[in-house]
Design a protein around this motif. Structure first.
Motif, short mmCIF file in Angstrom:
data_model
loop_
_atom_site.label_atom_id
_atom_site.label_comp_id
_atom_site.label_asym_id
_atom_site.label_seq_id
_atom_site.Cartn_x
_atom_site.Cartn_y
_atom_site.Cartn_z
N GLN A 160 6.05 11.90 -12.01
CA GLN A 160 7.17 10.98 -11.79
C GLN A 160 7.30 10.59 -10.32
O GLN A 160 7.57 9.43 -10.01
CB GLN A 160 8.48 11.62 -12.27
N ALA A 161 7.10 11.53 -9.42
CA ALA A 161 7.18 11.24 -7.98
C ALA A 161 6.09 10.25 -7.58
O ALA A 161 6.35 9.30 -6.84
CB ALA A 161 7.07 12.52 -7.17
N ALA A 162 4.87 10.47 -8.06
CA ALA A 162 3.77 9.56 -7.74
C ALA A 162 4.05 8.16 -8.27
O ALA A 162 3.86 7.16 -7.57
CB ALA A 162 2.46 10.10 -8.31
N ARG A 163 4.51 8.08 -9.49
CA ARG A 163 4.84 6.76 -10.07
C ARG A 163 5.96 6.07 -9.30
O ARG A 163 5.93 4.87 -9.11
CB ARG A 163 5.25 6.92 -11.53
N SER A 164 6.92 6.85 -8.85
CA SER A 164 8.04 6.28 -8.11
C SER A 164 7.58 5.71 -6.76
O SER A 164 8.03 4.63 -6.36
CB SER A 164 9.11 7.35 -7.91
N ILE A 165 6.70 6.42 -6.08
CA ILE A 165 6.18 5.93 -4.80
C ILE A 165 5.39 4.64 -5.03
O ILE A 165 5.56 3.65 -4.31
CB ILE A 165 5.31 6.99 -4.09
N VAL A 166 4.53 4.64 -6.04
CA VAL A 166 3.74 3.44 -6.36
C VAL A 166 4.65 2.27 -6.68
O VAL A 166 4.46 1.16 -6.15
CB VAL A 166 2.77 3.72 -7.53
N SER A 167 5.67 2.48 -7.50
CA SER A 167 6.54 1.36 -7.87
C SER A 167 7.37 0.88 -6.68
O SER A 167 7.65 -0.31 -6.56
CB SER A 167 7.45 1.74 -9.05
N THR A 168 7.73 1.78 -5.77
CA THR A 168 8.48 1.37 -4.57
C THR A 168 7.60 0.50 -3.67
O THR A 168 8.07 -0.52 -3.15
CB THR A 168 9.00 2.60 -3.81
N ILE A 169 6.34 0.88 -3.48
CA ILE A 169 5.43 0.06 -2.66
C ILE A 169 5.22 -1.30 -3.32
O ILE A 169 5.25 -2.34 -2.66
CB ILE A 169 4.09 0.78 -2.42
N ARG A 170 5.04 -1.31 -4.63
CA ARG A 170 4.86 -2.58 -5.35
C ARG A 170 6.10 -3.45 -5.27
O ARG A 170 6.02 -4.66 -5.11
CB ARG A 170 4.49 -2.31 -6.81
N GLU A 171 7.27 -2.82 -5.38
CA GLU A 171 8.50 -3.60 -5.28
C GLU A 171 8.68 -4.17 -3.88
O GLU A 171 9.14 -5.31 -3.71
CB GLU A 171 9.72 -2.76 -5.66
N ALA A 172 8.33 -3.41 -2.85
CA ALA A 172 8.41 -3.92 -1.47
C ALA A 172 7.51 -5.16 -1.33
O ALA A 172 7.91 -6.16 -0.72
CB ALA A 172 8.00 -2.85 -0.48
N ARG A 173 6.33 -5.10 -1.91
CA ARG A 173 5.41 -6.25 -1.87
C ARG A 173 6.01 -7.46 -2.59
O ARG A 173 5.97 -8.58 -2.08
CB ARG A 173 4.08 -5.85 -2.50
N GLU A 174 6.58 -7.22 -3.78
CA GLU A 174 7.20 -8.32 -4.53
C GLU A 174 8.37 -8.93 -3.77
O GLU A 174 8.54 -10.15 -3.74
CB GLU A 174 7.66 -7.82 -5.89
N ARG A 175 9.19 -8.09 -3.15
CA ARG A 175 10.34 -8.59 -2.39
C ARG A 175 9.88 -9.38 -1.17
O ARG A 175 10.49 -10.39 -0.81
CB ARG A 175 11.23 -7.44 -1.94
N ALA A 176 8.82 -8.92 -0.52
CA ALA A 176 8.30 -9.64 0.65
C ALA A 176 7.84 -11.04 0.24
O ALA A 176 8.11 -12.02 0.95
CB ALA A 176 7.14 -8.87 1.29
N ILE A 177 7.16 -11.14 -0.88
CA ILE A 177 6.69 -12.44 -1.36
C ILE A 177 7.87 -13.34 -1.73
O ILE A 177 7.92 -14.50 -1.35
CB ILE A 177 5.74 -12.26 -2.56
N SER A 178 8.83 -12.78 -2.47
CA SER A 178 9.93 -13.62 -2.97
C SER A 178 10.94 -14.02 -1.90
O SER A 178 11.55 -15.08 -1.98
CB SER A 178 10.65 -12.92 -4.13
#
Length: 178
Positions: free
Chosen positions: A49-67
């Motif tokens: 769960q911790a690994a998935r959470s870190i991955v999703s946070t990095i992906r969300e940061a990328r999505e927010r930067a684009i949007s």
């Protein structure tokens, strides 16, 4: 023959003490066998769960930067088992001091889970900057050098389960069981 009692008594009062003791002993044996497996499973689940959470946070940061057309970053600090998403105030070249924490994205991971560098030993911090063009800038802890890719290791405290998080400059973030 209806209603005639032939002298046979049926015991309908419940269980005997011996039956209750035997069933309780069986339940105790099964529980003592299953408990270590459940504890092992729970620790490994926390690491995953911790690994998935870190991955999703990095992906969300990328999505927010684009949007939003603004830089975002995720700072992973293994020494304190935490990571945080921050928002920059520019499109590019935001000084690290100008990043502010995004509300609700400051995480501390349970102490039964360990975050380490890609070798699962080092305690180097990882700074991932998400750019509006979808790329990720990966910086060394001293923020002086940009690297092409980075790896984190998330493991249970026993080290029995390890998950590698790979972050590439192209924007790819993936999690893989080691």
């Amino acid at each position: 023959m209806n209603g005639i009692n032939l002298g046979v008594k049926k015991n309908i009062n419940g269980f005997t003490l011996t039956e209750v003791i035997v069933v309780t002993a069986i339940i105790a044996i099964v529980a003592s066998i299953a408990a270590p497996s459940i504890i092992y499973w729970q620790r490994n689940l926390k690491a995953k769960q911790a690994a998935r959470s870190i991955v999703s946070t990095i992906r969300e940061a990328r999505e927010r930067a684009i949007s939003t057309n603004t830089q975002y970053s995720v700072q992973v600090t293994p020494s304190s088992n935490e990571y945080v998403m921050k928002r920059g105030n520019r499109r590019y070249n935001t000084p690290f001091s100008n990043f502010s924490t995004v509300t609700g994205y400051d995480f501390v991971i349970d102490q039964s889970t360990l975050i380490r560098g890609g070798d699962c030993i080092s305690m180097n911090n990882l700074y991932v900057q998400a750019n509006p063009n979808g790329s990720l800038t990966l910086n060394t802890p001293d923020m002086t050098t940009t690297v092409s890719n980075a790896m984190l290791c998330v493991s249970s405290s026993s080290g029995s389960e390890r998950y590698a998080i790979t972050v590439l400059k192209s924007g790819l973030v993936r999690m893989q069981k080691q």
